[in-house]
Design an enzyme around this catalytic site. Structure first.
Site, PDB file in Angstrom:
ATOM      1  N   ARG A 260       0.873  -1.060  -0.034  1.00  0.00           N
ATOM      2  CA  ARG A 260      -0.172  -0.023   0.026  1.00  0.00           C
ATOM      3  C   ARG A 260       0.977   1.257   0.012  1.00  0.00           C
ATOM      4  NH1 ARG A 260      -4.699  -1.724   4.464  1.00  0.00           N
ATOM      5  NH2 ARG A 260      -5.170  -3.674   3.367  1.00  0.00           N
ATOM      6  N   ARG A 275       2.336   1.026  10.193  1.00  0.00           N
ATOM      7  CA  ARG A 275       1.820   1.556   8.988  1.00  0.00           C
ATOM      8  C   ARG A 275       2.946   1.520   7.858  1.00  0.00           C
ATOM      9  NH1 ARG A 275      -2.839   4.195   7.953  1.00  0.00           N
ATOM     10  NH2 ARG A 275      -3.334   4.732   9.949  1.00  0.00           N
ATOM     11  N   GLU A 347      -6.228  -0.376  15.433  1.00  0.00           N
ATOM     12  CA  GLU A 347      -7.078  -1.358  14.746  1.00  0.00           C
ATOM     13  C   GLU A 347      -6.082  -2.577  14.447  1.00  0.00           C
ATOM     14  OE1 GLU A 347      -7.609  -2.773  10.978  1.00  0.00           O
ATOM     15  OE2 GLU A 347      -7.431  -0.507  10.713  1.00  0.00           O
ATOM     16  N   SER A 350     -10.143  -5.308  10.393  1.00  0.00           N
ATOM     17  CA  SER A 350     -11.674  -4.680  10.095  1.00  0.00           C
ATOM     18  C   SER A 350     -12.311  -5.853   9.196  1.00  0.00           C
ATOM     19  CB  SER A 350     -11.240  -3.552   8.930  1.00  0.00           C
ATOM     20  OG  SER A 350     -10.963  -2.336   9.730  1.00  0.00           O
ATOM     21  N   ARG A 388       0.969  -6.275  12.846  1.00  0.00           N
ATOM     22  CA  ARG A 388       0.376  -5.491  13.952  1.00  0.00           C
ATOM     23  C   ARG A 388       0.409  -6.766  15.206  1.00  0.00           C
ATOM     24  NH1 ARG A 388      -3.832  -0.690  12.114  1.00  0.00           N
ATOM     25  NH2 ARG A 388      -2.397   0.082  10.712  1.00  0.00           N
TER      26      ARG A 388
END
Length: 422
Positions: A260, A275, A347, A350, A388
């Site tokens: 990403r 990130r 988070e 999701s 994560r």
């Protein structure tokens, strides 16, 4: 993508949905074009019926050896009119498609209405926050001190927002992947390993294109993109296919690297593994029937939670508000794990139900026993990201001497190693 019947017949409902999302689209222009499309179709059908009737009349005249030249000439003009109308219809269809591919999904009625994450609703929590007799460190300090994380050399090799895992760090990441895949297989998920590059049609099917192209890495001089998540290739596994309703629900789990660009996140989470431009993840994807959809969404979320429970990591589940949820989602549960080194929830998964939004874009249908077809519902979520989860393990299992205790569930995957030390 939304059903045209819905947009045409429930325009006011969709306007409310857009307002709740804080989204803006040119719905009035869309409705005008849709009315024009239907008018042109009706006109074409009328001319075709007229042409069919005239053809029968011409055949009768010729059979009776009568002059049919006037009727033939009239039908040529009708044929020319049909061609012009079909061209007009194609132009209208093209503009309709350009508009509707940018229309976001309709939030489910149970989604809290609000402008952003401040309106998210906490549904449940699990476990207790760990207590420490010392000030817990963030994972970037722990990992570098243990010699298992190296950000500086990753920057040298590639650039910012990349990392190198060394020794026990790399082994822990590999152990997490194997543990997650094994755990989900026991829950009925079928493991699938897909290409890590996809074409534009696949990204359109899941909703990344055209709206979010800036978030993707496109391979120069090819039609391919690096995948942002395994959701894309797994969901498109059945693109342009009709599934037997008796085989649904189908559940898949897939390990993959993810890529990403993180466009729009400049200066956010620049330290550590939160990130990154490249990370690894185990993704969960379900294809199901509309009547099973919401039950399966809850189940997929519970399956992702089960990984955190097995690792004894404290977390909470929140329902995202209308203003915080993704473009293609009808409802999203975020699972947020507690990170003591940062003193916050972050988070980690999701889990979204897209209803038939992705299936319409990717043309994934089912056929029931009555031979009628409909669009499947697609559901997916992380189960979980390796980076994560590794962060959560390091920060929650750290010891005062700087070592990290390995969760019991992972020890069989680490040849019995119980503690990570320098």
């Amino acid at each position: 993508m939304l059903a045209r019947e819905y947009l045409r017949e429930h325009a006011d409902d969709y306007r409310r949905a857009l307002s709740n999302r804080g989204a803006s689209v040119d719905l009035d222009r869309y409705l005008a074009l849709e009315a024009e499309r239907r008018r042109v179709i009706a006109q074409v059908e009328q001319l075709k019926a007229q042409r069919n009737a005239a053809s029968a009349e011409i055949a009768t005249l010729k059979k009776n050896k009568q002059d049919a030249s006037a009727q033939i000439e009239a039908m040529k003009r009708v044929g020319d009119d049909v061609i012009k109308l079909e061209e007009q219809r194609a132009q209208v269809e093209g503009e309709l498609f350009q508009l509707e591919r940018g229309f976001p999904n309709v939030p489910h009625e149970s989604v809290p209405v609000g402008p952003d994450e401040s309106a998210n609703r906490v549904e449940r929590t699990w476990g207790d926050r760990p207590s420490f007799a010392f000030t817990p460190k963030a994972h970037w300090d722990l990992g570098e001190a243990l010699g298992i994380l190296d950000f500086e050399r990753a920057t040298k090799i590639t650039g910012a927002r990349f990392s190198v895992l060394l020794g026990a760090g790399a082994q822990l990441s590999r152990a997490l992947a194997a543990f997650m895949l094994d755990s989900h297989a026991q829950r009925g998920y079928r493991e699938i390993l897909t290409p890590f590059m996809v074409n534009g049609d696949s990204l359109f099917g899941t909703g990344q294109l055209p709206k979010f192209e800036q978030d993707l890495f496109k391979i120069a001089e090819t039609p391919y993109y690096l995948i942002p998540t395994a959701e894309v290739p797994v969901t498109n596994f059945y693109r342009d296919e009709i599934l037997d309703a008796a085989t649904l629900t189908q559940s898949f789990c897939s390990y993959s690297p993810c890529f990403r660009s993180e466009a729009g996140s400049y200066g956010k989470d620049t330290r550590g593994l939160i990130r990154q431009h490249q990370f690894e993840k185990v993704e969960l994807v379900k294809f199901t029937l509309p009547e099973k959809s919401w039950e399966e969404h809850e189940q997929l979320t519970r399956d992702a939670e089960a990984i955190l429970q097995a690792l004894n990591l404290h977390y909470r589940v929140v329902t995202l508000s209308t203003g915080d949820m993704g473009f293609a989602s009808a409802k999203t549960f975020d699972i947020e794990v507690w990170l003591p080194g940062q003193e916050t929830y972050r988070e980690i998964s999701s889990c979204s139900n897209f209803a038939d939004f992705q299936a319409r874009r990717a043309n994934i249908r089912y056929r029931g026993a009555d031979r009628k077809t409909g669009f499947v519902h697609t559901i997916n979520g992380s189960g979980l990201p390796l980076g994560r989860t590794l962060v959560a393990v390091l920060e929650n299992y750290q010891q005062e001497d700087g070592s990290v205790v390995v969760p019991e569930a992972l020890r069989p995957y680490l040849r019995g190693i119980e503690r990570i030390t320098r």
